[in-house]
Design a protein around this motif. Structure first.
Motif, PDB file in Angstrom:
ATOM      1  N   HIS A 133       0.860  -1.179   0.000  1.00  0.00           N
ATOM      2  CA  HIS A 133       0.000   0.000   0.000  1.00  0.00           C
ATOM      3  C   HIS A 133       0.902   1.237   0.000  1.00  0.00           C
ATOM      4  O   HIS A 133       1.865   1.303   0.772  1.00  0.00           O
ATOM      5  N   PRO A 134       0.633   2.224  -0.857  1.00  0.00           N
ATOM      6  CA  PRO A 134       1.530   3.388  -0.961  1.00  0.00           C
ATOM      7  C   PRO A 134       1.660   4.197   0.335  1.00  0.00           C
ATOM      8  O   PRO A 134       2.663   4.886   0.529  1.00  0.00           O
ATOM      9  N   ASP A 135       0.686   4.104   1.228  1.00  0.00           N
ATOM     10  CA  ASP A 135       0.777   4.827   2.497  1.00  0.00           C
ATOM     11  C   ASP A 135       1.503   4.036   3.591  1.00  0.00           C
ATOM     12  O   ASP A 135       1.734   4.565   4.675  1.00  0.00           O
ATOM     13  N   ASN A 136       1.846   2.797   3.298  1.00  0.00           N
ATOM     14  CA  ASN A 136       2.589   1.979   4.258  1.00  0.00           C
ATOM     15  C   ASN A 136       4.074   2.301   4.076  1.00  0.00           C
ATOM     16  O   ASN A 136       4.835   1.515   3.528  1.00  0.00           O
ATOM     17  N   ILE A 137       4.471   3.466   4.542  1.00  0.00           N
ATOM     18  CA  ILE A 137       5.805   3.987   4.249  1.00  0.00           C
ATOM     19  C   ILE A 137       6.931   3.133   4.831  1.00  0.00           C
ATOM     20  O   ILE A 137       7.986   3.021   4.233  1.00  0.00           O
ATOM     21  N   TYR A 138       6.708   2.526   5.978  1.00  0.00           N
ATOM     22  CA  TYR A 138       7.764   1.714   6.579  1.00  0.00           C
ATOM     23  C   TYR A 138       8.034   0.478   5.727  1.00  0.00           C
ATOM     24  O   TYR A 138       9.193   0.161   5.428  1.00  0.00           O
ATOM     25  N   SER A 139       6.987  -0.197   5.320  1.00  0.00           N
ATOM     26  CA  SER A 139       7.156  -1.379   4.489  1.00  0.00           C
ATOM     27  C   SER A 139       7.720  -1.001   3.115  1.00  0.00           C
ATOM     28  O   SER A 139       8.658  -1.632   2.621  1.00  0.00           O
ATOM     29  N   LEU A 140       7.157   0.023   2.508  1.00  0.00           N
ATOM     30  CA  LEU A 140       7.634   0.450   1.192  1.00  0.00           C
ATOM     31  C   LEU A 140       9.107   0.834   1.247  1.00  0.00           C
ATOM     32  O   LEU A 140       9.897   0.430   0.385  1.00  0.00           O
ATOM     33  N   ASN A 141       9.509   1.569   2.271  1.00  0.00           N
ATOM     34  CA  ASN A 141      10.920   1.950   2.414  1.00  0.00           C
ATOM     35  C   ASN A 141      11.817   0.727   2.591  1.00  0.00           C
ATOM     36  O   ASN A 141      12.932   0.699   2.056  1.00  0.00           O
ATOM     37  N   ASN A 142      11.358  -0.284   3.335  1.00  0.00           N
ATOM     38  CA  ASN A 142      12.157  -1.505   3.496  1.00  0.00           C
ATOM     39  C   ASN A 142      12.418  -2.161   2.146  1.00  0.00           C
ATOM     40  O   ASN A 142      13.539  -2.594   1.863  1.00  0.00           O
ATOM     41  N   PHE A 143      11.387  -2.256   1.319  1.00  0.00           N
ATOM     42  CA  PHE A 143      11.576  -2.841  -0.010  1.00  0.00           C
ATOM     43  C   PHE A 143      12.548  -2.009  -0.840  1.00  0.00           C
ATOM     44  O   PHE A 143      13.450  -2.554  -1.486  1.00  0.00           O
ATOM     45  N   LEU A 144      12.382  -0.691  -0.823  1.00  0.00           N
ATOM     46  CA  LEU A 144      13.251   0.169  -1.629  1.00  0.00           C
ATOM     47  C   LEU A 144      14.705   0.091  -1.157  1.00  0.00           C
ATOM     48  O   LEU A 144      15.620   0.022  -1.986  1.00  0.00           O
ATOM     49  N   VAL A 145      14.929   0.080   0.145  1.00  0.00           N
ATOM     50  CA  VAL A 145      16.287  -0.031   0.686  1.00  0.00           C
ATOM     51  C   VAL A 145      16.927  -1.364   0.261  1.00  0.00           C
ATOM     52  O   VAL A 145      18.133  -1.429   0.019  1.00  0.00           O
TER      53      VAL A 145
END
Length: 170
Positions: A133-145
């Protein structure tokens, strides 16, 4: 089978059919206690069974004897490949990662992503894909990192989702 650990304290445990009810219960408890329930689309019993009985598995994370997490990866996903608009069909879908609230913020999701990349190599899979989900910033950032790229934004699984993708390195 030799025990596998994400780190010196957190054990990865492969789940079999006889523990399916425990998996469903853990998923329900996590979602029931989530503030943003729209971040997660619960897996059905059938979806868990596909992962348990396929080339991959459903996994619990355990700290001492306490279940603190659950993650699911599936390879035989022809229907998902077209839904996510992927060109590659040799893909592992990271279908779910859930961590108990008391254990969030300890880097476990990133360790799971690293573990699944190793697992994908063992299965000769070319790439990994997941939705966030685009608002799940913690999860999204983990994937991007961890080197995933946002390759698409779609309205699926009951709302907006970023499709994140990573090629498995040799």
């Amino acid at each position: 089978m030799k025990d596998v650990y994400l780190d010196s304290l957190v054990k990865v445990e492969i789940i079999t059919n006889d523990r399916l009810d425990e998996v469903i219960c853990f998923q329900k408890d996590i979602i029931d206690n989530m503030e943003n329930k729209e971040f997660f689309c619960p897996l059905t019993k059938e979806e868990f069974l596909v992962a348990i009985n396929g080339r991959d598995n459903v996994y619990f994370l355990k700290f001492n004897d306490e279940v603190i997490g659950l993650f699911v990866a599936t390879c035989d996903i022809d229907d998902v490949i077209s839904e996510y608009q992927l060109d590659n069909n040799n893909v592992m879908l990271i279908d779910s990662i859930m961590i108990s609230e008391n254990y969030r913020g300890r880097g476990l999701q990133r360790k799971i992503l690293n573990y699944l990349e190793i697992r994908a190599k063992e299965l000769n899979v070319d790439s990994l894909v997941a939705t966030v989900h685009p608002d799940n910033i913690y999860s999204l950032n983990n994937f991007l990192v961890e080197g995933y790229q946002i390759i698409n934004r779609l309205k699926i699984h009951g709302g907006p989702r970023c499709i994140v993708y990573k090629e498995v390195e040799d």
